[in-house]
Design a protein around this motif. Structure first.
Motif, PDB file in Angstrom:
ATOM      1  N   ILE A  42      49.115  21.992  29.040  1.00  0.00           N
ATOM      2  CA  ILE A  42      48.822  20.988  28.010  1.00  0.00           C
ATOM      3  C   ILE A  42      48.244  21.689  26.787  1.00  0.00           C
ATOM      4  N   HIS A  43      48.764  21.346  25.624  1.00  0.00           N
ATOM      5  CA  HIS A  43      48.367  22.007  24.381  1.00  0.00           C
ATOM      6  C   HIS A  43      47.052  21.451  23.838  1.00  0.00           C
ATOM      7  N   LYS A  44      46.956  20.124  23.745  1.00  0.00           N
ATOM      8  CA  LYS A  44      45.734  19.457  23.290  1.00  0.00           C
ATOM      9  C   LYS A  44      45.526  18.193  24.121  1.00  0.00           C
ATOM     10  N   LEU A  45      44.247  17.864  24.345  1.00  0.00           N
ATOM     11  CA  LEU A  45      43.893  16.724  25.186  1.00  0.00           C
ATOM     12  C   LEU A  45      42.891  15.839  24.462  1.00  0.00           C
ATOM     13  N   VAL A  46      43.134  14.536  24.502  1.00  0.00           N
ATOM     14  CA  VAL A  46      42.176  13.545  24.013  1.00  0.00           C
ATOM     15  C   VAL A  46      41.661  12.759  25.212  1.00  0.00           C
ATOM     16  N   LEU A  47      40.344  12.822  25.444  1.00  0.00           N
ATOM     17  CA  LEU A  47      39.691  12.015  26.467  1.00  0.00           C
ATOM     18  C   LEU A  47      39.013  10.852  25.764  1.00  0.00           C
ATOM     19  N   ASN A  48      39.501   9.658  26.032  1.00  0.00           N
ATOM     20  CA  ASN A  48      39.002   8.472  25.345  1.00  0.00           C
ATOM     21  C   ASN A  48      38.009   7.726  26.227  1.00  0.00           C
ATOM     22  N   ASP A  49      36.725   7.951  25.970  1.00  0.00           N
ATOM     23  CA  ASP A  49      35.619   7.260  26.621  1.00  0.00           C
ATOM     24  C   ASP A  49      35.637   7.445  28.139  1.00  0.00           C
ATOM     25  N   VAL A  50      35.773   8.684  28.547  1.00  0.00           N
ATOM     26  CA  VAL A  50      35.761   8.986  29.975  1.00  0.00           C
ATOM     27  C   VAL A  50      35.406  10.453  30.172  1.00  0.00           C
ATOM     28  N   GLY A  51      34.848  10.743  31.324  1.00  0.00           N
ATOM     29  CA  GLY A  51      34.499  12.108  31.670  1.00  0.00           C
ATOM     30  C   GLY A  51      34.133  12.195  33.130  1.00  0.00           C
ATOM     31  N   PRO A  52      33.519  13.298  33.549  1.00  0.00           N
ATOM     32  CA  PRO A  52      33.174  13.470  34.957  1.00  0.00           C
ATOM     33  C   PRO A  52      31.978  12.646  35.406  1.00  0.00           C
TER      34      PRO A  52
ATOM     35  N   PRO B 177      42.011  22.750  24.608  1.00  0.00           N
ATOM     36  CA  PRO B 177      41.314  22.183  23.445  1.00  0.00           C
ATOM     37  C   PRO B 177      41.257  20.662  23.549  1.00  0.00           C
ATOM     38  N   THR B 178      40.047  20.111  23.455  1.00  0.00           N
ATOM     39  CA  THR B 178      39.838  18.706  23.806  1.00  0.00           C
ATOM     40  C   THR B 178      39.037  17.979  22.742  1.00  0.00           C
ATOM     41  N   LEU B 179      39.460  16.747  22.472  1.00  0.00           N
ATOM     42  CA  LEU B 179      38.706  15.814  21.638  1.00  0.00           C
ATOM     43  C   LEU B 179      38.153  14.736  22.552  1.00  0.00           C
ATOM     44  N   LEU B 180      36.856  14.490  22.469  1.00  0.00           N
ATOM     45  CA  LEU B 180      36.209  13.464  23.274  1.00  0.00           C
ATOM     46  C   LEU B 180      35.830  12.302  22.368  1.00  0.00           C
ATOM     47  N   LEU B 181      36.387  11.130  22.653  1.00  0.00           N
ATOM     48  CA  LEU B 181      36.062   9.917  21.920  1.00  0.00           C
ATOM     49  C   LEU B 181      35.110   9.076  22.758  1.00  0.00           C
TER      50      LEU B 181
ATOM     51  N   PRO C 265      35.760  22.456  28.615  1.00  0.00           N
ATOM     52  CA  PRO C 265      36.483  22.750  27.369  1.00  0.00           C
ATOM     53  C   PRO C 265      35.611  22.610  26.121  1.00  0.00           C
ATOM     54  N   LYS C 266      34.351  22.171  26.289  1.00  0.00           N
ATOM     55  CA  LYS C 266      33.410  21.988  25.179  1.00  0.00           C
ATOM     56  C   LYS C 266      34.056  21.206  24.026  1.00  0.00           C
ATOM     57  N   PRO C 267      34.410  19.969  24.281  1.00  0.00           N
ATOM     58  CA  PRO C 267      35.169  19.185  23.288  1.00  0.00           C
ATOM     59  C   PRO C 267      34.346  18.834  22.062  1.00  0.00           C
ATOM     60  N   HIS C 268      35.061  18.558  20.987  1.00  0.00           N
ATOM     61  CA  HIS C 268      34.452  17.939  19.814  1.00  0.00           C
ATOM     62  C   HIS C 268      34.269  16.465  20.116  1.00  0.00           C
ATOM     63  N   LEU C 269      33.091  15.934  19.840  1.00  0.00           N
ATOM     64  CA  LEU C 269      32.758  14.540  20.156  1.00  0.00           C
ATOM     65  C   LEU C 269      32.787  13.680  18.907  1.00  0.00           C
ATOM     66  N   VAL C 270      33.502  12.553  18.973  1.00  0.00           N
ATOM     67  CA  VAL C 270      33.512  11.566  17.899  1.00  0.00           C
ATOM     68  C   VAL C 270      33.111  10.224  18.506  1.00  0.00           C
ATOM     69  N   GLU C 271      32.105   9.565  17.932  1.00  0.00           N
ATOM     70  CA  GLU C 271      31.640   8.275  18.411  1.00  0.00           C
ATOM     71  C   GLU C 271      31.953   7.189  17.387  1.00  0.00           C
ATOM     72  N   PHE C 272      32.184   5.983  17.884  1.00  0.00           N
ATOM     73  CA  PHE C 272      32.521   4.854  17.025  1.00  0.00           C
ATOM     74  C   PHE C 272      31.483   3.756  17.201  1.00  0.00           C
ATOM     75  N   ALA C 273      30.817   3.411  16.106  1.00  0.00           N
ATOM     76  CA  ALA C 273      29.772   2.393  16.148  1.00  0.00           C
ATOM     77  C   ALA C 273      30.371   1.015  16.408  1.00  0.00           C
ATOM     78  N   GLY C 274      29.602   0.170  17.116  1.00  0.00           N
ATOM     79  CA  GLY C 274      30.034  -1.202  17.365  1.00  0.00           C
ATOM     80  C   GLY C 274      31.111  -1.347  18.417  1.00  0.00           C
ATOM     81  N   VAL C 275      31.375  -0.272  19.163  1.00  0.00           N
ATOM     82  CA  VAL C 275      32.424  -0.271  20.174  1.00  0.00           C
ATOM     83  C   VAL C 275      31.814   0.178  21.503  1.00  0.00           C
TER      84      VAL C 275
ATOM     85  N   GLN D  86      39.670   5.232  14.357  1.00  0.00           N
ATOM     86  CA  GLN D  86      40.008   5.759  15.678  1.00  0.00           C
ATOM     87  C   GLN D  86      41.367   6.458  15.650  1.00  0.00           C
ATOM     88  N   VAL D  87      42.332   5.824  15.011  1.00  0.00           N
ATOM     89  CA  VAL D  87      43.657   6.429  14.886  1.00  0.00           C
ATOM     90  C   VAL D  87      43.578   7.737  14.115  1.00  0.00           C
TER      91      VAL D  87
END
Length: 310
Positions: free
Chosen positions: A143-153, A251-255, A276-286, A297-298
């Protein structure tokens, strides 16, 4: 392309065979594949807005063509319901995704695979990582890039209890308006949406009820696994997930929804320091989980997947 095409494949799990549906966007011969996998009770049409945005951006900038593949995980949407409810678990879904990837690679070789996983779809991706590099992996590259959307271990016990309280109830609604209103109450954690956004997101969740009216488009028995889950088994499962996560290097993006009860803020911060030490992006009100419908988000996903410096 404003609408996807519906495709099917026959998958197996042990001696059990089942038809799995997926929705295909873009160029069916493209070597760049983006696989988008939905959450527990959702379906592949959740990614319509994201798919359109990725394809439009790629075309506008003259990027290589893409295939965007959005499966209905078995038991959901247009996929077949499983005869054995005990098969509704991540290893079954991992096997189905491996078979789908092998089929797609046979149809047109996959040179780059990106993965967007919302909630359960992210857990499936973590399971997939365990077989990358083994003879079970059907592709020539990982896998080249991974987006984990509001989930983890780390998944909170409270969120499991909340999900378990409704997952076996597929409802019986008089009409679409009643169904959409009920879904808005069930999925209030998704955050604010316009009426048009909410309708587009949730119409594919509905199917005819045998007594007339509508019901939700998934097998209610997939919720049996949430009944009487021993706390000890839950803790053991978390330990296994952490081990899988620590081994990941993609390489991972964590939402994260800033109000999420499934992926807490401390857990998300811990994830940024391990694996993978992802970059974290959070969304207010969600809460749980961002629907990838709203512009911010998009844009986060688009930037990560398609911008070379992301």
């Amino acid at each position: 392309m404003t609408q996807p095409t519906l495709q099917h494949i026959v998958c197996t799990s042990g001696d059990h065979a089942f038809r799995m549906a997926w929705w295909q966007w873009g160029d069916p011969n493209a070597s760049h594949v983006v696989l988008c996998v939905h959450g527990l009770t959702r379906q592949g049409r959740d990614f319509d807005v994201l798919a359109r945005a990725l394809l439009a951006d790629a075309e506008q900038r003259g990027l290589p063509p893409m295939r965007i593949i959005c499966p209905d995980v078995p038991g959901r949407g247009r996929s077949e319901w499983l005869r054995e409810p005990a098969l509704y678990q991540v290893p079954t879904y991992v096997g189905a995704m491996l078979q789908l990837l092998a089929y797609l690679h046979q149809q047109a070789p996959i040179g780059r695979l990106d993965w967007v996983g919302t909630s359960m779809g992210g857990l499936i991706a973590m399971g997939i990582h365990a077989v990358m590099g083994t003879e079970s992996w059907p592709l020539p590259s990982p896998i080249h890039k991974l987006v984990l959307n509001d989930v983890g271990p780390v998944i909170t016990w409270e969120s499991i209890q909340r999900i378990g309280s409704y997952v076996m109830d597929t409802g019986h609604f008089a009409d679409e308006a009643e169904a959409l209103a009920a879904l808005q109450q069930r999925f209030v954690n998704f955050g604010p949406h316009t009426p048009e956004q909410w309708a587009e997101l949730n119409r594919p969740m509905l199917r005819p009820h045998h007594e007339g009216g509508l019901q939700l488009h998934y097998d209610p028995t997939l919720g049996l696994g949430f009944r009487h889950v021993p706390r000890e088994a839950f803790v053991q499962g978390e330990a296994i997930l952490w081990k899988l996560y620590e081994a990941m290097r993609t390489p991972t993006l964590l939402l994260r929804g800033a109000d999420s009860d499934l992926l807490t803020a401390p857990a998300a911060r811990a994830m940024t320091e391990h694996g993978p030490k992802p970059h974290l992006v959070e969304f207010a009100g969600v809460g749980h989980a961002p629907t990838l419908v709203q512009d911010d988000q998009v844009e986060a996903v688009r930037h990560f997947l398609l911008d070379a410096d992301a």
